[in-house]
Each structure stands twice: as C-alpha cells, then as structure tokens.
Design an enzyme around this catalytic site. Structure first.
Site, mmCIF file in Angstrom:
data_model
loop_
_atom_site.group_PDB
_atom_site.id
_atom_site.type_symbol
_atom_site.label_atom_id
_atom_site.label_comp_id
_atom_site.label_asym_id
_atom_site.label_seq_id
_atom_site.Cartn_x
_atom_site.Cartn_y
_atom_site.Cartn_z
ATOM 1 N N ASN A 11 0.878 -1.182 0.000
ATOM 2 C CA ASN A 11 0.000 0.000 0.000
ATOM 3 C C ASN A 11 0.908 1.223 0.000
ATOM 4 O OD1 ASN A 11 -1.838 2.039 0.442
ATOM 5 N ND2 ASN A 11 -2.172 1.539 2.599
ATOM 6 N N LYS A 13 0.141 4.259 -0.165
ATOM 7 C CA LYS A 13 -0.492 5.458 0.416
ATOM 8 C C LYS A 13 -0.271 6.652 -0.515
ATOM 9 C CE LYS A 13 0.547 3.548 4.916
ATOM 10 N NZ LYS A 13 0.113 3.593 6.282
ATOM 11 N N HIS A 98 -9.559 1.035 4.899
ATOM 12 C CA HIS A 98 -8.259 1.259 5.555
ATOM 13 C C HIS A 98 -8.485 2.219 6.719
ATOM 14 C CE1 HIS A 98 -4.147 2.526 6.290
ATOM 15 N NE2 HIS A 98 -3.765 1.434 5.639
ATOM 16 N N GLU A 100 -6.928 4.654 7.766
ATOM 17 C CA GLU A 100 -6.729 6.080 7.458
ATOM 18 C C GLU A 100 -7.972 6.651 6.776
ATOM 19 O OE1 GLU A 100 -2.987 5.595 5.422
ATOM 20 O OE2 GLU A 100 -2.066 4.999 7.317
ATOM 21 N N GLU A 169 -5.533 -5.103 10.480
ATOM 22 C CA GLU A 169 -4.533 -4.056 10.667
ATOM 23 C C GLU A 169 -4.811 -3.306 11.967
ATOM 24 O OE1 GLU A 169 -2.546 -2.847 6.788
ATOM 25 O OE2 GLU A 169 -4.324 -1.602 6.960
ATOM 26 N N GLY A 175 2.198 2.199 10.590
ATOM 27 C CA GLY A 175 3.121 3.316 10.418
ATOM 28 C C GLY A 175 3.817 3.740 11.698
ATOM 29 N N SER A 213 3.202 -2.210 10.287
ATOM 30 C CA SER A 213 4.651 -2.227 10.484
ATOM 31 C C SER A 213 5.275 -3.598 10.201
ATOM 32 C CB SER A 213 5.025 -1.737 11.892
ATOM 33 O OG SER A 213 4.597 -0.399 12.062
HETATM 34 C C1 PEP Z 1 -0.816 0.083 5.782
HETATM 35 O O1 PEP Z 1 -0.770 1.199 5.300
HETATM 36 O O2 PEP Z 1 -1.765 -0.654 5.508
HETATM 37 C C2 PEP Z 1 0.273 -0.354 6.676
HETATM 38 C C3 PEP Z 1 0.203 -1.532 7.227
HETATM 39 O O3 PEP Z 1 1.298 0.527 6.860
HETATM 40 P P1 PEP Z 1 2.720 0.211 7.574
HETATM 41 O O4 PEP Z 1 3.215 -1.083 7.014
HETATM 42 O O5 PEP Z 1 3.582 1.379 7.199
HETATM 43 O O6 PEP Z 1 2.454 0.123 9.033
#
Ligand code: PEP
Length: 252
Positions: A11, A13, A98, A100, A169, A175, A213
């Site tokens: 992803n 972003k 997601h 976000e 998630e 992040g 992460s």
């Molecule tokens: C994501 O954006 O779905 C995500 C898991 O980000 P990160 O791996 O940076 O935590």
C-alpha cells in the site's frame, strides 16, 4: 486439502512520482524475475498513477491495486473514482476500510460495505481492512470491534463474502514501527477466520492478511502463523529490497 496461497500486497499510500514509481517497480519486477515469488503480489497505488503502473506491470506477476473506490456507481460525485473506472484500468484489487480512510474521511462500516459491493460488481477483489485502535485494545474490545467491522461487510455481501481478501490491521501498529506480536495477530486472525467460515461455505479459505509495520525483519515470524496468509505492507513496500525480502518470506 487445498492450501491458501500467501499474498503480499503493498500500500503506497500518498507517496510516489512518475520517476520514483518507475524506479521502484523496475527494481521489484527485476527482483521477481530473478527469484520468482511463491506467493501472489500486488501494489495499491495512488489513483493518478494507475495507468502508469498498469503499463509498468505489463508482463509481470505483480497485480494492480487501488487504495479506495467511490461508494457511488457513477454521476455527479466530483473527485470520486468509480469501480468501473478502476476495472477499465486493469485494477484487480481495491483496498476498502483502511483505518486512514475510516479515521480521516469518516468512513463508516456501512460505507465500507457498500464500497466492497461496488468493487465486486466490477470484478475487482476488495481487500477489506479491519482493526482496533489502541484505546479499544486496552479496553479489551479488539474481538468485538473487528467482528463488528467484518459483520457489516458480510451482511452486505452475503455468500459473496468468500470472494474478498481480509486484512487485519491494528491501528496502533500502522506506520508506528510497533508490530503486533505473531501470537497477538494469530489470535485475532483465528477469530476472523472462524467468523468467515460461519458466514459462507468457502469463508475459511478467504486470505487473511496482517498489516501494521510488517517489515523485512519481522515478516517471516508473522507469516509462519497458521492463520496469517500474507501481509498488507505500507512503508516497507516503498523500498524494493525490503518489499522483495517480505515476498521471499512468504512461502506457499
Ligand atoms: C498500511 O498502510 O496498511 C500499513 C500496514 O502501513 P505500515 O506497514 O507502514 O504500518
């Protein structure tokens, strides 16, 4: 018994440029030619770059993904992108829900469910994201929160729920550099799989990815868990060597 093939999805972003995308995908596709993946791979890229990335991925095993879709079918929705438009550009996967989008754009469970329906109707596989905040985890609400988020989609899709990809998630891990332990993630994945299994005959086979992460150092331990079928990768998907290492850790 049929096994669930592992799946690694990046992803991006709101990151990238024409130049950076070309460099990143050239490195990734070359790496995958040298070492063909044992798993499925996709990248979910910003809308303006879908056509560029579609061209860059031609002939490779990496599938094209989008990060969002409109809940509406077509018409006077300025700034929105419909599922049909995504399908037109060869998009195979679309993220919905997601954290976000839920957090910064007020997306409710109902909106997420409608978006998943739109994608499926256009022949695109929704990657439905669920996850609890830190406050919810600390209050012991992880199970109820993710079950509620998944139930909204299951209710809207009926038996079609078996056509989705699910991503767990935890919001506190996205992040932040703070990853769920393999055991914490496995526990939630097992509960989500049981919920999927009771929702549709093929529900137990739905790929359940972990996101938050995940990186080159921790991927193997997470992916070794029996109910973790892959990863949704944010930051580490922007670095070709790291993304390739994660793909390499995803054996069938
Ligand atoms: C994501 O954006 O779905 C995500 C898991 O980000 P990160 O791996 O940076 O935590």
């Amino acid at each position: 018994m049929t096994t669930r093939q592992k799946f690694i999805a990046g992803n991006w972003k709101m990151n990238g440029s024409l130049q950076a995308n070309a460099a990143l995908l050239t490195a990734i596709t070359q790496g995958l030619r040298e070492q063909p993946p044992a798993c499925k791979v996709a990248v979910a890229v910003p809308m303006p770059y879908l056509a560029q990335v579609q061209a860059l991925l031609a002939g490779s095993s990496v599938q094209l993904g989008a990060q969002d879709v409109s809940q509406h079918e077509a018409g006077a929705y300025t700034g929105e992108t419909s599922a049909a438009m995504l399908a037109d550009l060869g998009v195979r996967y679309g993220l919905v829900g997601h954290s976000e989008r839920r957090q910064y754009h007020g997306e409710t469970d109902a909106v997420v469910a409608t978006k998943a329906q739109r994608l499926l109707a256009a022949g695109i596989t929704p990657i439905v994201c669920v996850g609890e905040t830190l406050a919810e985890r600390e209050a012991g609400q992880t199970g109820t929160v993710v079950a509620r988020q998944l139930a909204a989609v299951a209710e809207a899709l009926g038996q079609q729920i078996e056509k989705i990809v699910l991503a767990y998630e935890p919001v506190w891990a996205i992040g932040t550099g703070r990853t769920a332990t393999p055991e914490q993630a496995q526990q939630v994945h097992a509960a989500l799989r049981a919920q999927l299994a009771s929702a549709a005959p093929g529900g137990a086979m739905v790929p359940v990815l972990y996101g938050g992460s995940m990186n080159a150092a921790n991927a193997a331990d997470l992916l070794a868990q029996s109910d973790i079928d892959g990863g949704l990768i944010g930051g580490a998907a922007l670095k070709a060597p790291d993304f390739l290492k994660i793909i390499g850790a995803a054996q069938a």
